[in-house]
Motif scaffolding. Structure first.
Motif, short mmCIF file in Angstrom:
data_model
loop_
_atom_site.label_atom_id
_atom_site.label_comp_id
_atom_site.label_asym_id
_atom_site.label_seq_id
_atom_site.Cartn_x
_atom_site.Cartn_y
_atom_site.Cartn_z
N ALA A 107 0.88 -1.17 -0.03
CA ALA A 107 0.00 0.06 0.06
C ALA A 107 0.79 1.42 0.09
N ALA A 108 2.10 1.28 0.90
CA ALA A 108 2.85 2.44 0.73
C ALA A 108 3.47 2.70 -0.36
N ILE A 109 4.04 1.65 -1.08
CA ILE A 109 4.72 1.69 -2.40
C ILE A 109 3.63 2.19 -3.48
N VAL A 110 2.58 1.46 -3.42
CA VAL A 110 1.64 2.21 -4.64
C VAL A 110 1.26 3.50 -4.29
N HIS A 111 0.95 3.93 -3.16
CA HIS A 111 0.60 5.15 -2.96
C HIS A 111 1.72 6.21 -3.29
N ALA A 112 2.97 5.83 -2.83
CA ALA A 112 4.05 6.70 -3.33
C ALA A 112 4.28 6.85 -4.60
N VAL A 113 4.25 5.76 -5.27
CA VAL A 113 4.35 5.57 -6.65
C VAL A 113 3.47 6.57 -7.51
N LEU A 114 2.18 6.41 -7.06
CA LEU A 114 0.93 7.32 -7.47
C LEU A 114 1.35 8.87 -7.32
N PHE A 115 1.80 9.10 -6.10
CA PHE A 115 2.09 10.51 -5.84
C PHE A 115 2.96 10.99 -6.58
N TRP A 116 3.92 10.42 -6.99
CA TRP A 116 5.15 10.93 -7.46
C TRP A 116 4.98 10.86 -9.04
N PHE A 117 3.94 9.74 -9.59
CA PHE A 117 3.79 9.78 -10.94
C PHE A 117 2.73 11.23 -11.14
N TRP A 118 1.94 11.48 -10.36
CA TRP A 118 0.62 12.59 -10.63
C TRP A 118 1.40 13.97 -10.53
N HIS A 119 2.74 14.02 -9.93
CA HIS A 119 3.50 15.40 -9.77
C HIS A 119 4.63 15.28 -10.91
N ALA A 120 4.67 14.36 -11.56
CA ALA A 120 5.46 14.81 -12.93
C ALA A 120 5.17 15.49 -13.81
#
Length: 253
Positions: free
Chosen positions: A118-131
């Motif tokens: 859950a932590a990994i998926v959430h962090a990846v999505l947060f970085w992705f949408w701020h690219a």
């Protein structure tokens, strides 16, 4: 419907808010209002039922509804189209305030073995949408905008639910919260120290607020870097305090 502003398509929230028209920049999308009404009724019924079962009222779901209303209906929505710094505030409230309230209010306790994923998926999505590219796409298309918001919120609810389910495991809880705070700070620092503006949708929308696009971006990075990590550090402090309290009770016995 997606609008056009200065030759660019604007986000779901409409044209970028300006200081002289801020209080008229409310989002009156009937579909959103209808959805919020349905959620208010369903959430209110669930809160009453859970409160009756627990013998006390749980304000988490009503609080989550009020935050969602503020983020998507009030002029804060249009301000996040004008200023990337306000978008940073929007997203931080979404994932670090609204999401834990939903996780607590819904009583999600079935994710005890899913904290790491859950932590990994959430962090990846947060970085992705701020690219820059995905972010620009989200502000240019209603469907992508809601994909961004709902994926951030959904992954954050999963993260906080898994964290609450493992709350008594101080090693897993503390390590996850510390790691998440660190990656949030890193993203904020990268944005704050970027030498050039990265986010095209805000290239011409910040001047009305008396700042340049780069200054707005730097402010957004600082918001993620400093106050953005506070909810996770507060949760870390609460987890440590709870662990110490349990240790004290065990020693007393």
């Amino acid at each position: 419907m997606t609008l056009m502003v200065s030759g660019q398509s604007a986000a779901y929230c409409g044209p970028p808010a300006r200081p002289d028209g801020l209080w008229s920049a409310w989002n009156t999308d009937p579909w959103l209002i209808a959805a919020l009404i349905v959620l208010a009724v369903a959430g209110g019924a669930l809160a009453v039922r859970r409160g009756a079962q627990a013998g006390k009222r749980n304000p988490a779901l009503p609080g989550a509804w009020l935050i969602a209303f503020a983020l998507f209906v009030t002029p804060l929505c249009a301000m996040s189209v004008a200023l990337f710094s306000m978008r940073a505030v929007n997203h931080l409230i979404l994932v670090a305030v609204l999401a834990p309230l939903l996780a607590y209010g819904l009583g999600a306790r079935r994710f005890s073995g899913w904290l790491g994923p859950a932590a990994i998926v959430h962090a990846v999505l947060f970085w992705f949408w701020h690219a820059p590219a995905p972010y620009a796409a989200a502000l240019g298309h209603d469907g992508i905008y809601w994909l961004m918001q709902l994926s951030l919120l959904g992954s954050a609810v999963w993260f906080w639910s898994a964290l609450m389910a493992r709350w008594n495991d101080i090693v897993a809880t503390a390590g996850t919260l510390a790691g998440f705070a660190a990656q949030m700070g890193l993203l904020g620092a990268l944005i704050a120290f970027a030498p050039d503006p990265l986010y095209a949708p805000h290239a011409v929308t910040t001047a009305a607020w008396g700042i340049t696009a780069l200054e707005d971006q730097q402010l957004a990075g600082l918001i993620m870097w400093v106050p953005g990590v506070l909810p996770y550090l507060i949760a870390l402090g609460l987890a440590v305090a709870a662990a110490l309290s349990r240790s004290g009770e065990t020693a007393a016995r």
